[in-house]
Design a protein around this motif. Structure first.
Motif, PDB file in Angstrom:
ATOM      1  N   ASP A  65      -1.662  -6.518   8.884  1.00  0.00           N
ATOM      2  CA  ASP A  65      -2.258  -5.301   9.433  1.00  0.00           C
ATOM      3  C   ASP A  65      -2.381  -4.196   8.398  1.00  0.00           C
ATOM      4  O   ASP A  65      -2.786  -3.074   8.718  1.00  0.00           O
ATOM      5  N   LEU A  67       0.046  -2.712   6.816  1.00  0.00           N
ATOM      6  CA  LEU A  67       1.177  -1.788   6.815  1.00  0.00           C
ATOM      7  C   LEU A  67       2.329  -2.317   5.970  1.00  0.00           C
ATOM      8  O   LEU A  67       2.443  -3.518   5.715  1.00  0.00           O
ATOM      9  N   SER A  69       6.403  -2.786   4.600  1.00  0.00           N
ATOM     10  CA  SER A  69       7.796  -2.975   4.990  1.00  0.00           C
ATOM     11  C   SER A  69       8.612  -3.199   3.725  1.00  0.00           C
ATOM     12  O   SER A  69       8.066  -3.438   2.646  1.00  0.00           O
ATOM     13  N   ASN A 357       2.542  15.111   7.292  1.00  0.00           N
ATOM     14  CA  ASN A 357       3.608  14.137   7.009  1.00  0.00           C
ATOM     15  C   ASN A 357       4.694  14.696   6.091  1.00  0.00           C
ATOM     16  O   ASN A 357       5.694  14.024   5.827  1.00  0.00           O
ATOM     17  N   TYR A 373      -3.568   3.033  -0.508  1.00  0.00           N
ATOM     18  CA  TYR A 373      -2.126   3.265  -0.584  1.00  0.00           C
ATOM     19  C   TYR A 373      -1.870   4.328  -1.646  1.00  0.00           C
ATOM     20  O   TYR A 373      -2.318   4.183  -2.788  1.00  0.00           O
ATOM     21  N   THR A 387       1.898   6.701   1.531  1.00  0.00           N
ATOM     22  CA  THR A 387       1.022   6.902   2.683  1.00  0.00           C
ATOM     23  C   THR A 387      -0.043   5.815   2.696  1.00  0.00           C
ATOM     24  O   THR A 387      -0.682   5.552   1.678  1.00  0.00           O
ATOM     25  N   ASP A 390      -6.171   4.105   6.522  1.00  0.00           N
ATOM     26  CA  ASP A 390      -7.130   3.124   7.026  1.00  0.00           C
ATOM     27  C   ASP A 390      -8.549   3.643   6.780  1.00  0.00           C
ATOM     28  O   ASP A 390      -8.908   4.733   7.233  1.00  0.00           O
ATOM     29  N   GLN A 400      -4.718   8.407   8.583  1.00  0.00           N
ATOM     30  CA  GLN A 400      -3.392   7.919   8.219  1.00  0.00           C
ATOM     31  C   GLN A 400      -2.964   6.828   9.182  1.00  0.00           C
ATOM     32  O   GLN A 400      -3.002   7.000  10.400  1.00  0.00           O
ATOM     33  N   ALA A 401      -2.535   5.685   8.618  1.00  0.00           N
ATOM     34  CA  ALA A 401      -2.057   4.575   9.431  1.00  0.00           C
ATOM     35  C   ALA A 401      -0.537   4.456   9.386  1.00  0.00           C
ATOM     36  O   ALA A 401       0.072   3.930  10.323  1.00  0.00           O
ATOM     37  N   GLN A 402       0.073   4.922   8.286  1.00  0.00           N
ATOM     38  CA  GLN A 402       1.524   4.800   8.131  1.00  0.00           C
ATOM     39  C   GLN A 402       2.000   5.765   7.063  1.00  0.00           C
ATOM     40  O   GLN A 402       1.300   6.025   6.078  1.00  0.00           O
ATOM     41  N   HIS A 403       3.207   6.299   7.268  1.00  0.00           N
ATOM     42  CA  HIS A 403       3.892   7.087   6.246  1.00  0.00           C
ATOM     43  C   HIS A 403       5.241   6.414   6.037  1.00  0.00           C
ATOM     44  O   HIS A 403       6.147   6.532   6.854  1.00  0.00           O
ATOM     45  N   PHE A 404       5.362   5.666   4.926  1.00  0.00           N
ATOM     46  CA  PHE A 404       6.521   4.809   4.694  1.00  0.00           C
ATOM     47  C   PHE A 404       7.466   5.481   3.704  1.00  0.00           C
ATOM     48  O   PHE A 404       7.182   5.559   2.508  1.00  0.00           O
TER      49      PHE A 404
END
Length: 421
Positions: A65, A67, A69, A357, A373, A387, A390, A400-404
């Motif tokens: 997807d 994102l 990890s 964020n 990214y 960050t 998408d 923004q799809a994710q803030h890791f």
């Protein structure tokens, strides 16, 4: 850091007032980035360097997807370092004043060690691309404070830019199994710098290959208040040749014959990307935004086709080209947003405000598949994070799809960005 940004902003304001930077716009043939798996396909892993005293490569898993990890942290067996700002304080969160502190060619990853003046090579396990292993030992570099690296899979050639007291370019051949050979002679840039360097101006910004890998380009920042001119350097690649009948071909090398250009309207050239399938380069300029350059393939001379100003910038310094949108995305260490720009005329197409964020700004970034990214090293009070944006809807649709957040994996010294997939 605030003092550094104020210093840079004041310097750049002076350059604008002096009329060093001006905007030009011309028509250009439409271009769309395509090409290697590290930029056009969906990513499976993302990498950057921690750049701490004991340097390491941080690898994050990228899901189907898009994102992120948690992945791994692998020592480079080298040392990181930090440049100084104009106030003589550490220049975080742009510790190496550069783009591309690490890079990938095939399943080989290369990372600079600015504190030990070495280059490390690591192997990527295709079954688990967050599993890295050192290939051989880090090789010494003849320059000081290596801050940027480029690799050619076509020629098995890797080149490093250094920006300390001994600044310039040196290269070596590599083998995926045997590792790195000895670095060759330093092709010097007379920057009159120190180790560590005092920046962000008057430093090497980025080394990168042309889209056909026939030449190596280097962007070097000027320092307008002291009338120090920045430039784009070009060295041709000398291809493999057979020494005599029946003998094995010799390894490709980088020529020592340099062409330097000062593209009109530019002053503080920073991060750049070759536009695939063309002789053009999209280059950021920290003093105003970005420029579209054309490189004469016979002489290596660069000329300006168009420039685009980014309103409200502190310093636009890093760039990636998205295969999903056919456009460029640029970042600013002092403004937390992603700015989309045209590859035809360098005009701003859209802006994505990411201030919610909490990051202070963004540095190195990479596009892969339908995502962009971008790394924020943080500033000591805010954590380092990546960050994920998408862009699957095409130009103008970034969200923004994710803030890791990176936790203890990396902090304010972290630099670079590369993807594998």
């Amino acid at each position: 850091m605030a003092a550094l940004l104020r210093s840079l902003s004041s310097r750049l304001a002076v350059s604008i007032l002096l009329g060093i930077v001006f905007a030009t716009t011309v028509s250009a043939a439409p271009s769309r980035p395509t090409g290697g798996k590290s930029s056009s396909g969906a990513a499976k892993a993302l990498y950057f360097i921690a750049n701490d005293e004991a340097n390491a490569v941080v690898a994050l898993k990228v899901g189907a997807d898009g994102l992120l990890s948690t992945g791994s942290v692998t020592p480079t067996n080298g040392a990181g370092s930090v440049a100084l700002g104009a106030n003589m304080q550490p220049a975080t969160p742009d510790a190496l004043v550069s783009q591309s502190a690490l890079t990938i060619a095939g399943n080989s990853l290369f990372a600079v060690n600015a504190g030990s003046n070495t280059l490390s090579m690591l192997s990527i396990d295709p079954a688990d691309p967050t599993r890295l292993s050192l290939v051989g030992i880090p090789v010494p570099i003849p320059g000081e404070f290596p801050n940027t690296v480029a690799a050619s899979a076509k020629h098995n050639l890797v080149c490093v830019g250094t920006t300390g007291a001994l600044s310039g370019i040196s290269c070596t051949n590599f083998s995926p199994t045997r590792g790195l050979g000895p670095m060759d002679v330093l092709r010097s840039f007379d920057l009159n710098q120190t180790t560590p360097p005092v920046g962000p101006t008057n430093t090497v910004s980025q080394v990168f290959f042309s889209s056909d890998e026939s030449a190596l380009f280097t962007t070097v920042k000027g320092d307008p208040p002291t009338n120090k001119t920045g430039f784009l350097s070009s060295f041709p690649v000398q291809k493999r040749t057979k020494n005599c009948k029946g003998s094995a071909p010799s390894a490709a090398t980088l020529s020592t014959k340099e062409t330097r250009s000062v593209p009109s309207g530019t002053a503080v050239l920073f991060g750049s990307q070759s536009i695939p399938g063309t002789n053009r380069v999209f280059a950021t300029d920290a003093s105003f935004g970005a420029a579209l350059l054309s490189i004469d393939t016979s002489t290596g001379q660069a000329t300006t086709l168009a420039t685009g100003s980014v309103q409200g910038q502190v310093a636009t310094c890093w760039v990636t080209l998205s295969p999903a949108t056919g456009t460029a995305f640029v970042t600013d260490v002092g403004v937390n947003r992603l700015v989309e720009m045209s590859l035809d005329d360098a005009k701003v197409l859209s802006e994505l405000d990411l201030s919610a964020n909490g990051d202070p700004g963004l540095i190195d970034l990479r596009a892969a598949g339908n995502f962009v990214y971008a790394l924020s090293p943080g500033n000591g009070s805010t954590p380092a994070a990546v960050t994920v944006v998408d862009v699957s809807g095409g130009s103008g649709t970034a969200r923004q799809a994710q803030h890791f957040e990176l936790g203890g994996m990396a902090g304010r010294n972290s630099m670079g960005m590369a993807v594998w997939g």
